[in-house]
Write an enzyme that holds these catalytic residues in place. Sequence first.
Site, PDB file in Angstrom:
ATOM      1  N   GLU A 277     -16.932  33.315  18.053  1.00  0.00           N
ATOM      2  CA  GLU A 277     -16.188  33.871  19.185  1.00  0.00           C
ATOM      3  C   GLU A 277     -14.819  33.225  19.334  1.00  0.00           C
ATOM      4  O   GLU A 277     -13.868  33.847  19.803  1.00  0.00           O
ATOM      5  CB  GLU A 277     -17.011  33.715  20.465  1.00  0.00           C
ATOM      6  CG  GLU A 277     -16.790  32.443  21.267  1.00  0.00           C
ATOM      7  CD  GLU A 277     -17.254  31.178  20.544  1.00  0.00           C
ATOM      8  OE1 GLU A 277     -16.667  30.112  20.780  1.00  0.00           O
ATOM      9  OE2 GLU A 277     -18.197  31.258  19.748  1.00  0.00           O
ATOM     10  N   ASP A 278     -14.681  31.965  18.921  1.00  0.00           N
ATOM     11  CA  ASP A 278     -13.410  31.247  19.049  1.00  0.00           C
ATOM     12  C   ASP A 278     -12.322  31.923  18.230  1.00  0.00           C
ATOM     13  O   ASP A 278     -11.224  32.206  18.710  1.00  0.00           O
ATOM     14  CB  ASP A 278     -13.584  29.798  18.615  1.00  0.00           C
ATOM     15  CG  ASP A 278     -14.436  29.668  17.356  1.00  0.00           C
ATOM     16  OD1 ASP A 278     -14.512  30.631  16.568  1.00  0.00           O
ATOM     17  OD2 ASP A 278     -15.035  28.599  17.166  1.00  0.00           O
ATOM     18  N   ASN A 279     -12.629  32.195  16.975  1.00  0.00           N
ATOM     19  CA  ASN A 279     -11.648  32.840  16.110  1.00  0.00           C
ATOM     20  C   ASN A 279     -11.346  34.260  16.574  1.00  0.00           C
ATOM     21  O   ASN A 279     -10.202  34.709  16.526  1.00  0.00           O
ATOM     22  CB  ASN A 279     -12.153  32.844  14.670  1.00  0.00           C
ATOM     23  CG  ASN A 279     -11.148  33.416  13.696  1.00  0.00           C
ATOM     24  OD1 ASN A 279     -11.164  34.601  13.410  1.00  0.00           O
ATOM     25  ND2 ASN A 279     -10.261  32.581  13.197  1.00  0.00           N
TER      26      ASN A 279
END
Length: 463
Positions: A277-279
């Site tokens: 989810e971060d990327n």
Amino acid sequence: MDEGSTVETETRGLLRLGLSVVGLVWYSAIWSIGLIGCRAARKRYRNRPRSPLASASPSSVPGVSILRPLKGLDTNLYENLESSFKQEYPKFELLLSVADEYDQALSVVRELLVKYPGVNARVVIGEEVVGVNPKVNNLIRPYNEAAHDILWILDSNISVAPGTLARAVDILNKPSPTSMSTPRRRIAVVHHVPFAFANQLTLGARIEEAFLNTNHAKMYIAINTLAVDSCVIGKSNLYRRSDLERVDGSLKRKRDVANDGPPGTRGLVVFGRFLAEDNMIAAAMWHELDLRHDLSCDVAKNAVGNMSFFDYVWRRVRWIRVRKHMVLAATLVEPFQECIVLSAIAAASLRYLIGVPPWLFLPVHYTLWIMVDLDVYASLAGYALPPADRWSFIAAWTIRELLALPIWLFAVLGNTVDWRGKKYEVLRHGEVKRAGDHGGSLGRWLGLGRRKSLDHHERIEQA
């Protein structure tokens, strides 16, 4: 020799010539990118000035909500969390969230709350399940309860220097200078390169430390310096909730307006379907809003913990399998930018073009390569590698380089990953679905037997 044989020989010679030229050009390009990363690391990380925001009045600075999702007693947890309490910034709140009221991390959190009564900090207990990603599920409640628009999300295995927040806010709020042609895009995400330290000297931990602090950091910094596309690791990210509420993870360009879609179609909730989810959050801001990212001059100190050799191998496999479904082209060329494969390409090219023997070229290549990697380490750490650790570090670095190609070959054949004791099949853009226990394709069969993830909130970085 007949005419047909002559033509075939000439064609083969031209093909070898072309491949040798291409190989040498590729070798030069990868070296150039590595040197860009090394130079940028020297310029960015060897000077960390104190931000004027650190001593400003609370009324003159933007507020920040620090969100720390927790689960269990992670390595170095007390020191990691304490680094958030000790931030030199006049206006922030700290929200520490757990999914379960009986979570062991709460004992550490309560001890810190007593030690730092003057810090605006509180515990948020209970998750909201919006997808397969447990970190996102754990973040939904503190995300909704945060008092400020600027959010700083930190993994539980990360510690940071006291001036990190102030310097990150400086970058996020930096005015966008305009050029003669077009205005420069606003910074939407400020992130930090991980700097690993192995506080338990297991083989996997030492290899991970050598990898993250040299080749990984070098390429990560270079890619973000060139800024050709989004490349963000989610261990420590600062961004605005108002920006996140305008993206939906489709990576399709949006009009610069507020969220006008149905509830739940934008914002953090839509990223619960991704493992990385971060990327995806960073990529969504880049592609959907046409905003940009920037690295801070601080590092995210990553406590590796008790990582075995096989923990390291499976972690790399998971990274590659997720990246394969997000950036296929970059994943396919990945082995050809690694030290050993690249040296073989260059050695063959130089031998054919100008007759340089491999025994003369290869020692020079490896010596220069590790010198650059150690220089990157020194920039991030703020000091050169201690002599007492030099040979063990170089041994771990060598093992990492030797493993790079075999791990990649194994990883690209599979689509399943084990994450936090559950098996998932990776889909397009890094979305996942629960995988069955039976083996289907060759890749799924090879994905069986994955060990349980070691870290509670171990991120799947996209470099």
